[in-house]
Design a protein around this motif. Structure first.
Motif, PDB file in Angstrom:
ATOM      1  N   UNK A 115      34.625  45.389  48.086  1.00 15.91           N
ATOM      2  CA  UNK A 115      35.476  44.989  46.966  1.00 15.91           C
ATOM      3  C   UNK A 115      36.753  45.822  46.988  1.00 15.91           C
ATOM      4  N   UNK A 116      37.755  45.310  46.333  1.00 17.44           N
ATOM      5  CA  UNK A 116      38.989  46.069  46.124  1.00 17.44           C
ATOM      6  C   UNK A 116      38.851  46.733  44.767  1.00 17.44           C
ATOM      7  N   UNK A 117      39.007  48.045  44.712  1.00 12.00           N
ATOM      8  CA  UNK A 117      38.888  48.800  43.460  1.00 12.00           C
ATOM      9  C   UNK A 117      40.249  49.378  43.099  1.00 12.00           C
ATOM     10  N   UNK A 118      40.645  49.157  41.846  1.00  5.92           N
ATOM     11  CA  UNK A 118      41.966  49.580  41.384  1.00  5.92           C
ATOM     12  C   UNK A 118      41.856  50.517  40.193  1.00  5.92           C
ATOM     13  N   UNK A 119      42.647  51.554  40.200  1.00  3.99           N
ATOM     14  CA  UNK A 119      42.771  52.462  39.061  1.00  3.99           C
ATOM     15  C   UNK A 119      43.776  51.833  38.117  1.00  3.99           C
ATOM     16  N   UNK A 120      43.265  51.148  37.105  1.00 11.53           N
ATOM     17  CA  UNK A 120      44.112  50.399  36.171  1.00 11.53           C
ATOM     18  C   UNK A 120      43.612  50.601  34.749  1.00 11.53           C
ATOM     19  N   UNK A 121      44.506  50.511  33.806  1.00 14.76           N
ATOM     20  CA  UNK A 121      44.185  50.548  32.381  1.00 14.76           C
ATOM     21  C   UNK A 121      44.493  49.162  31.832  1.00 14.76           C
ATOM     22  N   UNK A 122      43.524  48.521  31.218  1.00 16.58           N
ATOM     23  CA  UNK A 122      43.709  47.153  30.731  1.00 16.58           C
ATOM     24  C   UNK A 122      44.824  47.060  29.693  1.00 16.58           C
ATOM     25  N   UNK A 123      45.196  48.187  29.069  1.00 15.97           N
ATOM     26  CA  UNK A 123      46.278  48.169  28.085  1.00 15.97           C
ATOM     27  C   UNK A 123      47.652  48.156  28.745  1.00 15.97           C
ATOM     28  N   UNK A 134      35.302  54.809  39.388  1.00 16.53           N
ATOM     29  CA  UNK A 134      35.745  54.198  40.635  1.00 16.53           C
ATOM     30  C   UNK A 134      35.031  54.829  41.828  1.00 16.53           C
ATOM     31  N   UNK A 135      34.824  56.146  41.793  1.00 17.31           N
ATOM     32  CA  UNK A 135      34.112  56.832  42.878  1.00 17.31           C
ATOM     33  C   UNK A 135      32.676  56.325  42.979  1.00 17.31           C
ATOM     34  N   UNK A 136      32.013  56.147  41.831  1.00 18.65           N
ATOM     35  CA  UNK A 136      30.649  55.613  41.849  1.00 18.65           C
ATOM     36  C   UNK A 136      30.629  54.207  42.435  1.00 18.65           C
ATOM     37  N   UNK A 137      31.611  53.395  42.048  1.00 13.76           N
ATOM     38  CA  UNK A 137      31.680  52.028  42.573  1.00 13.76           C
ATOM     39  C   UNK A 137      31.941  52.037  44.072  1.00 13.76           C
ATOM     40  N   UNK A 138      32.830  52.919  44.535  1.00  6.44           N
ATOM     41  CA  UNK A 138      33.101  53.012  45.982  1.00  6.44           C
ATOM     42  C   UNK A 138      31.831  53.396  46.746  1.00  6.44           C
ATOM     43  N   UNK A 183      38.608  57.851  37.378  1.00  7.82           N
ATOM     44  CA  UNK A 183      38.336  58.066  38.801  1.00  7.82           C
ATOM     45  C   UNK A 183      36.837  58.229  39.064  1.00  7.82           C
ATOM     46  N   UNK A 184      36.090  58.841  38.134  1.00  6.21           N
ATOM     47  CA  UNK A 184      34.657  59.031  38.370  1.00  6.21           C
ATOM     48  C   UNK A 184      33.919  57.692  38.461  1.00  6.21           C
TER      49      UNK A 184
END
Length: 186
Positions: A27-35, A16-20, A13-14
């Motif tokens: 951009x669309x930002x998603x909380x995702x794990x590549x695994x 993603x918060x910086x990116x926001x 989340x940290x």
């Protein structure tokens, strides 16, 4: 440009918060794990600039650096990425100078320093410090899995990517998704 043309993912989340803060709603930002992602299919391009994967360049050549420490995690993550790209899609992995020890001054009399330890088992550890009068006031440690260039190219090929002709321009290594996209139907 519509915001849905760019999608960023991270599992912290940290970040993603910086990116926001930096990018707003561009951009669309998603909380995702590549695994274990829940990504739509059909992306034309994916890139990593110091994210999960990047290439490290030194006098001995290139190495793929990964924040995923286990080989099977790298296979899973790269296969998931290949599945999210449309057939023939592009993967760009940043190429930067290899991690090395150094220091540089910061404002206010502070010093940024980093130290790198090569463990010899495909792992490196990088310590980041902010120093005041020689004393650490902040510290972060990251461990990376590193793959020599030939091994990295085999790994990427195993996961559905091939190095594009002329795909190493100094800033990025460019790969093309070569497998049919997996569908949810099986």
């Amino acid at each position: 440009m519509k915001h849905d043309q760019f999608t960023g993912i991270d599992h912290t989340e940290s970040m993603l918060a910086q990116a926001r803060t930096r990018l707003g709603d561009r951009v669309r930002l998603l909380d995702q794990d590549i695994l274990n992602p829940e990504l739509p299919n059909g992306f034309a391009v994916a890139y990593s600039v110091g994210g999960i994967w990047l290439f490290l360049r030194d006098q001995d050549g290139m190495q793929l650096g990964s924040h995923l420490l286990e080989d099977d995690e790298n296979v899973t993550g790269l296969q998931n990425l290949a599945a999210a790209l449309r057939p023939g899609g592009t993967l760009l992995l940043a190429a930067q100078e290899a991690h090395r020890p150094y220091e540089r001054p910061l404002p206010g009399g502070l010093v940024y320093a980093q130290d790198v330890h090569h463990h010899g088992n495909g792992r490196i550890t990088k310590d980041y410090y902010v120093l005041r009068e020689g004393m650490a006031i902040a510290h972060q440690r990251s461990t990376y899995r590193v793959f020599p260039e030939a091994e990295a190219d085999r790994l990427l090929e195993q996961c559905g990517f091939r190095l594009a002709a002329g795909g190493a321009d100094g800033l990025f290594r460019q790969y093309v998704q070569q497998l049919e996209r997996r569908d949810d139907a099986g």
